[in-house]
Design a protein around this motif. Structure first.
Motif, PDB file in Angstrom:
ATOM      1  N   ARG A  13       0.831  -1.213   0.000  1.00  0.00           N
ATOM      2  CA  ARG A  13       0.000   0.000   0.000  1.00  0.00           C
ATOM      3  C   ARG A  13       0.859   1.254   0.000  1.00  0.00           C
ATOM      4  NH1 ARG A  13      -4.142  -2.289   4.303  1.00  0.00           N
ATOM      5  NH2 ARG A  13      -5.497  -3.379   2.850  1.00  0.00           N
ATOM      6  N   GLU A  14       1.909   1.226   0.805  1.00  0.00           N
ATOM      7  CA  GLU A  14       2.786   2.395   0.878  1.00  0.00           C
ATOM      8  C   GLU A  14       3.507   2.629  -0.442  1.00  0.00           C
ATOM      9  OE1 GLU A  14       5.208   1.825   4.355  1.00  0.00           O
ATOM     10  OE2 GLU A  14       3.518   2.210   5.701  1.00  0.00           O
ATOM     11  N   ASP A  17       1.056   4.165  -2.733  1.00  0.00           N
ATOM     12  CA  ASP A  17       0.783   5.559  -2.371  1.00  0.00           C
ATOM     13  C   ASP A  17       1.949   6.495  -2.694  1.00  0.00           C
ATOM     14  OD1 ASP A  17      -1.697   4.796  -1.443  1.00  0.00           O
ATOM     15  OD2 ASP A  17      -1.101   4.795   0.666  1.00  0.00           O
TER      16      ASP A  17
END
Length: 132
Positions: A13-14, A17
């Motif tokens: 997810r990071e 993002d």
């Protein structure tokens, strides 16, 4: 879900993002079996894992046949986006789908740090559940 699996998903997810244009990310074993994914509804994570492994396999073979050394990554550019495949040593891979605006240079820089963290997580023996 184990703590390790939760950490793997968080890392994906990071990465998603941090890099403009990333739409889907998978981590798979070197033979294409899905380990974890952070995808939208467009890509089938298991198929993406298998296709990424096949892409890396062909690229590795090409590197061997042409004496170009060890494979680091491949980039496939399409009309509407990218498929980027990174080898995580000999044991795993990261497959990234991106839209046409994907910042490929930034992706490579960010993926290097993510690969180190993912490699550490993949080799850890933590199997405790996140609820424990």
């Amino acid at each position: 879900m184990t703590i390790r699996n939760a950490q793997l998903v968080t890392e994906l997810r990071e990465l998603r993002d941090r890099v403009v244009g990333v739409t889907d990310v998978v981590v798979a074993s070197a033979d294409g079996l899905l380990i974890t994914a952070e995808t939208d509804d467009v890509a089938d994570p298991e198929c993406l894992a298998a296709l990424t492994a096949a892409t890396l396999s062909i690229a590795r073979r090409a590197g061997t046949m042409t004496s170009k050394g060890l494979l680091h990554h491949t980039v496939s550019r399409y009309t509407d986006g990218y498929l980027v495949a990174h080898a995580v040593g000999d044991m795993a891979l990261i497959g990234v789908l991106g839209d046409a605006g994907l910042d490929v240079g930034r992706l490579h820089a960010e993926t290097q740090a993510s690969m180190q963290r993912l490699s550490a997580l993949l080799t850890s023996a933590d199997t405790r559940s996140a609820g424990s």
